[in-house]
Design an enzyme around this catalytic site. Structure first.
Site, PDB file in Angstrom:
ATOM      1  CG  HIS A  87      25.150  39.803  13.732  1.00 37.99           C
ATOM      2  ND1 HIS A  87      24.258  40.101  14.723  1.00 37.99           N
ATOM      3  CD2 HIS A  87      25.990  38.877  14.267  1.00 37.99           C
ATOM      4  CE1 HIS A  87      24.543  39.407  15.819  1.00 37.99           C
ATOM      5  NE2 HIS A  87      25.593  38.653  15.565  1.00 37.99           N
ATOM      6  CG  ASN A 160      24.247  38.854  20.329  1.00 40.71           C
ATOM      7  OD1 ASN A 160      24.332  39.574  19.323  1.00 40.71           O
ATOM      8  ND2 ASN A 160      24.797  37.665  20.402  1.00 40.71           N
TER       9      ASN A 160
HETATM   10 FE1  HDD Z   1      30.062  38.507  16.400  1.00 36.84          FE
HETATM   11  C1  HDD Z   1      29.246  40.521  13.801  1.00 36.84           C
HETATM   12  C2  HDD Z   1      27.694  40.053  18.355  1.00 36.84           C
HETATM   13  C3  HDD Z   1      30.597  36.202  18.886  1.00 36.84           C
HETATM   14  C4  HDD Z   1      32.614  37.257  14.646  1.00 36.84           C
HETATM   15  N1  HDD Z   1      28.719  39.981  16.128  1.00 36.84           N
HETATM   16  C5  HDD Z   1      28.539  40.696  14.986  1.00 36.84           C
HETATM   17  C6  HDD Z   1      27.513  41.676  15.174  1.00 36.84           C
HETATM   18  C7  HDD Z   1      27.083  41.533  16.452  1.00 36.84           C
HETATM   19  C8  HDD Z   1      27.846  40.475  17.054  1.00 36.84           C
HETATM   20  C9  HDD Z   1      25.995  42.346  17.129  1.00 36.84           C
HETATM   21  C10 HDD Z   1      27.011  42.636  14.122  1.00 36.84           C
HETATM   22  C11 HDD Z   1      27.735  43.941  14.175  1.00 36.84           C
HETATM   23  C12 HDD Z   1      27.135  44.883  13.155  1.00 36.84           C
HETATM   24  O1  HDD Z   1      25.977  45.275  13.335  1.00 36.84           O
HETATM   25  O2  HDD Z   1      27.831  45.195  12.199  1.00 36.84           O
HETATM   26  N2  HDD Z   1      29.244  38.155  18.223  1.00 36.84           N
HETATM   27  C13 HDD Z   1      28.367  38.961  18.886  1.00 36.84           C
HETATM   28  C14 HDD Z   1      28.236  38.521  20.250  1.00 36.84           C
HETATM   29  C15 HDD Z   1      29.039  37.425  20.394  1.00 36.84           C
HETATM   30  C16 HDD Z   1      29.683  37.202  19.119  1.00 36.84           C
HETATM   31  C17 HDD Z   1      27.382  39.183  21.298  1.00 36.84           C
HETATM   32  C18 HDD Z   1      29.292  36.577  21.595  1.00 36.84           C
HETATM   33  C19 HDD Z   1      29.202  37.014  22.797  1.00 36.84           C
HETATM   34  N3  HDD Z   1      31.342  36.988  16.696  1.00 36.84           N
HETATM   35  C20 HDD Z   1      31.429  36.172  17.800  1.00 36.84           C
HETATM   36  C21 HDD Z   1      32.562  35.303  17.669  1.00 36.84           C
HETATM   37  C22 HDD Z   1      33.159  35.604  16.468  1.00 36.84           C
HETATM   38  C23 HDD Z   1      32.363  36.659  15.871  1.00 36.84           C
HETATM   39  C24 HDD Z   1      32.993  34.275  18.692  1.00 36.84           C
HETATM   40  C25 HDD Z   1      34.371  35.033  15.804  1.00 36.84           C
HETATM   41  C26 HDD Z   1      35.316  34.381  16.389  1.00 36.84           C
HETATM   42  N4  HDD Z   1      30.742  38.780  14.519  1.00 36.84           N
HETATM   43  C27 HDD Z   1      31.852  38.190  14.032  1.00 36.84           C
HETATM   44  C28 HDD Z   1      32.243  38.698  12.674  1.00 36.84           C
HETATM   45  C29 HDD Z   1      31.163  39.776  12.401  1.00 36.84           C
HETATM   46  C30 HDD Z   1      30.297  39.688  13.639  1.00 36.84           C
HETATM   47  C31 HDD Z   1      32.448  37.677  11.651  1.00 36.84           C
HETATM   48  C32 HDD Z   1      30.410  39.709  11.090  1.00 36.84           C
HETATM   49  C33 HDD Z   1      30.373  41.091  10.548  1.00 36.84           C
HETATM   50  C34 HDD Z   1      31.224  41.855  11.406  1.00 36.84           C
HETATM   51  O3  HDD Z   1      31.749  41.052  12.384  1.00 36.84           O
HETATM   52  O4  HDD Z   1      31.491  43.032  11.305  1.00 36.84           O
HETATM   53  O5  HDD Z   1      33.521  39.238  12.720  1.00 36.84           O
END
Ligand code: HDD
Length: 703
Positions: A87, A160
């Site tokens: 993202h 999402n």
């Molecule tokens: Fe995630 C960012 C949505 C599964 C780990 N995720 C991130 C963002 C969104 C989502 C919208 C951007 C937030 C922003 O604008 O700063 N992610 C989802 C959805 C998931 C999902 C809807 C499943 C239903 N994500 C998911 C899993 C993991 C992560 C299973 C890790 C085990 N996601 C992350 C992250 C991020 C992230 C690495 C990257 C930047 C942040 O968090 O702040 O931690």
């Protein structure tokens, strides 16, 4: 007020003199004495010259004493922070959440207790796979992350625009993300899933099949952030004041209805305006057309969960709206752009574990894993445990804790007390009454690494999604799969995917196999659960079924030249305005045109800069004398050919007819409407709410 220090260009000696002293090429300089603030160093020291480094003589070496230069370059060298690991490309806006009615029956969350209460919010939309500088119209999931600054701490609903996910367990997240990101040896493709690694992983991961149907659908190429839904995905919990728990799934529904672009359009928009979605949100908010979504909930209890066909803890499944209606509980309005992109949109830190009392988690293993990941990633990205001190992340309610020090600590308590219990009669205390209590659900069992059997049906809902789509949407899914798999170089991967499609829909599998030139159909993939359940279609899953039926918030591109019929131009413009749409004028020169009545009309785009892919509909209203010139221009031909191929409604003046011929449009259809007077203009603008003439599409495609 501004003082010009540049000298006449003819006075070479003076220009030379000025370049020596100021180093400018003769451009304007303004000084603090002219009413501007004094430029300072970061230490607050006034700066006398920001154009030249300190050196020994005009042509001599730069000296290290130049603290202003050293500080300026030092800071510049460190401007970047790591982009989000997923993202990375996103765009945010401020707004508020307004509660419709008291929701106290289900939750004690304070911000949901009183009708009409407004709570500040920040939203960041994003694409998943691409880097920060990638283009907006990648075929990808869109992030829909909402931070609501409640009076009991921040609630982050990090969702999402698709209600299911690729994987069922967070332990697979690094794998799916590695697979979709650019391949590590070659560092391409950027922001695309159309490559071997992605489809290799997917074709070996049957649990992804439902999500694949969604990401190959038009959901993955939205027309605007404003026209897409958002989903909390997981099952969450609501807990009321009596400590009673209700399961909940969260939905965001856009007020302006759903809309997507077509793939060929997406590819061209990425070239014409890589910031298409950003610009759209910026323009809407800056012009006072504040986008709005309703927050809806699907509420259910343990009995429903036990009787439902699928496990409500499985994030690859939905609960169809026809089975469990979505009830609106409030609305989200975005009404202000950030003052500074970096400070707010880039530094905002969303975390699934940010919940106020009254909202809690289920045992969905993806959600549980996320609750670990989001805190962790903020430290990497923002560099300090004190990222909550940044204004965009800080709660807007009072907060008191004993966490202290660390890099860049900005809100530091005074006084002696930094622990508890203490006997100083100071400092905050925990509150058993109002503090967050985790719901005391009964949990028991062995420690195991095991996927429940109730998670094993990977095809039934994938099929349900497919059969819920209208024929054009089904066609788009087949075309998307064909396109993506055509970029896969390993035939075995393509075939493995087709073997999964056979379990979803045989016609779809056949279409894709034929389009890929697979001569021998593979056998269907082994399915853990057989037979597949035959679920009823869910009309709520179709974008076209849930279109806006109005042109509000959409854009018409009007092609004009000198001599364009003034009355017609004005009639179309005012009808679009009445429909709450926007008109953008495209002219041979961006300077504008002179209409038939001699009046000047400013243009927003010149023809080369305003292709029809940027608009929801187009009107071709050139002046008769100008048409022969337009016929020579390739971009005019593309303008018309694309608008037609992308199934847009096209209004045209009689003079524009030869443009169709030149664009290879042999036969006009009901979506091309000749404009001659107010009745025809009304008829044209009246149908625009349908957005596309889908009946045209089959004729514009290779069969
Ligand atoms: Fe995630 C960012 C949505 C599964 C780990 N995720 C991130 C963002 C969104 C989502 C919208 C951007 C937030 C922003 O604008 O700063 N992610 C989802 C959805 C998931 C999902 C809807 C499943 C239903 N994500 C998911 C899993 C993991 C992560 C299973 C890790 C085990 N996601 C992350 C992250 C991020 C992230 C690495 C990257 C930047 C942040 O968090 O702040 O931690």
């Amino acid at each position: 007020m501004a003082r010009k220090i540049s000298k006449p260009a003819s006075d070479l000696a003076n220009v030379h003199d000025q370049q020596l002293h100021r180093g400018n090429g003769g451009e304007l300089h303004q000084f603090a004495g002219d009413g501007y603030d004094v430029l300072t160093t970061a230490q607050g020291g006034p700066v006398d010259d920001d154009q030249n480094t300190l050196r020994v003589g005009a042509r001599g070496p730069v000296i290290i004493e130049d603290f202003h230069f050293r500080e300026k370059i030092f800071h510049f060298d460190h401007e970047r922070i790591p982009e989000r690991v997923v993202h990375a490309r996103g765009y945010g806006a401020h707004g508020y959440f307004e509660t419709y009615e008291s929701f106290a029956h289900y939750t004690k969350a304070d911000f949901l207790q009183r009708a009409g209460e407004k709570t500040p919010a920040f939203v960041r939309f994003s694409t998943v796979a691409g880097s920060k500088g990638s283009f907006d119209l990648a075929r990808d999931v869109r992030g829909f992350a909402v931070k609501i600054y409640t009076n009991e701490g921040n609630w982050d609903l990090v969702g999402n625009n698709i209600p299911v996910f690729f994987i069922q367990d967070a332990i697979k997240f690094p794998d799916i993300i590695h697979a979709v990101k650019p391949e590590p040896d070659r560092a391409f493709p950027q922001a695309q899933s159309a490559h071997d690694n992605f489809w290799d992983f997917i074709s070996l991961t049957p649990e992804s099949m439902h999500m694949i149907m969604w990401v190959m659908s038009d959901r993955a190429i939205p027309r605007s952030f404003r026209f897409m839904e958002g989903f909390g995905v997981h099952t969450f919990r609501l807990v009321n004041a009596k400590e009673e728990s209700t399961f909940v799934k969260f939905h965001w529904k856009p007020k302006l209805g759903l809309q997507s672009v077509v793939w060929n359009e997406a590819v061209k928009i990425n070239g014409a305006d890589p910031d298409f979605h950003r610009r759209d949100l910026w323009q809407a908010i800056q012009s006072g057309n504040f986008p709005e979504w309703e927050l809806g909930v699907q509420l259910f209890d343990e009995d429903f969960a036990d009787s439902f066909d699928f496990d409500v803890l499985d994030p690859t499944k939905i609960i169809p709206e026809e089975t469990l209606p979505v009830q609106p509980i409030g609305r989200l309005v975005l009404d202000r752009m950030p003052d500074n992109f970096f400070a707010e949109t880039e530094q905002v830190a969303f975390m699934t574990q940010n919940v106020p009392p009254g909202i809690g988690f289920s045992n969905d293993p993806l959600l549980q894993g996320r609750n670990f990941s989001y805190l962790d990633t903020q430290l990497k990205r923002l560099g300090s445990t004190n990222f909550t001190h940044l204004p965009i992340n800080a709660p807007k309610c009072p907060f008191h804790h004993f966490q202290q020090d660390g890099h860049m600590a900005m809100s530091n308590p005074s006084g002696r007390v930094n622990y508890q219990p203490n006997s100083w009669g100071e400092g905050p205390r925990e509150s058993p009454d109002s503090g967050y209590r985790h719901f005391p659900s009964e949990e028991a069992g062995q420690k195991v690494r095991l996927r429940p059997e109730s998670f094993a049906d990977h095809y039934s809902q994938a099929r349900q999604f497919f059969i819920s789509q209208t024929p054009p949407e089904q066609r788009h899914i087949a075309m998307a799969l064909t396109f993506e798999l055509s970029k896969v170089e390993t035939p075995a991967i393509r075939e493995r995917m087709v073997s999964h499609l056979l379990n979803i829909d045989e016609t779809l599998a056949n279409k894709v196999a034929t389009a890929l030139g697979i001569s021998e159909m593979p056998k269907a993939a082994d399915a853990a659960v057989q037979p597949r359940q035959d679920l009823e279609p869910s009309p709520a899953l179709s974008i076209i079924e849930n279109g806006p039926n109005r042109f509000e918030g959409r854009k018409l591109g009007m092609l004009v030249t000198d001599g364009s019929e003034a009355a017609l131009v004005q009639a179309v413009a005012s009808a679009i305005k009445d429909a709450k749409g926007v008109v953008e004028y495209i002219a041979p020169k961006v300077g504008g045109v002179t209409l038939s009545d001699g009046k000047f009309l400013a243009a927003r785009q010149m023809i080369d800069g305003g292709p029809s892919v940027l608009y929801d509909s187009v009107a071709l209203l050139p002046g008769t004398d100008f048409v022969p010139d337009l016929l020579k221009v390739a971009t005019v031909r593309d303008f018309v050919a694309d608008a037609f191929a992308h199934c847009k409604f096209i209004g045209y003046a009689a003079a524009a007819r030869p443009l169709f011929e030149k664009a290879g449009v042999a036969e006009l259809d009901e979506g091309t409407i000749e404009l001659s007077n107010s009745e025809t203009v009304d008829a044209f603008v009246g149908v625009l709410g349908k957005l596309r003439v889908w009946a045209r599409e089959p004729a514009t495609k290779l069969r």
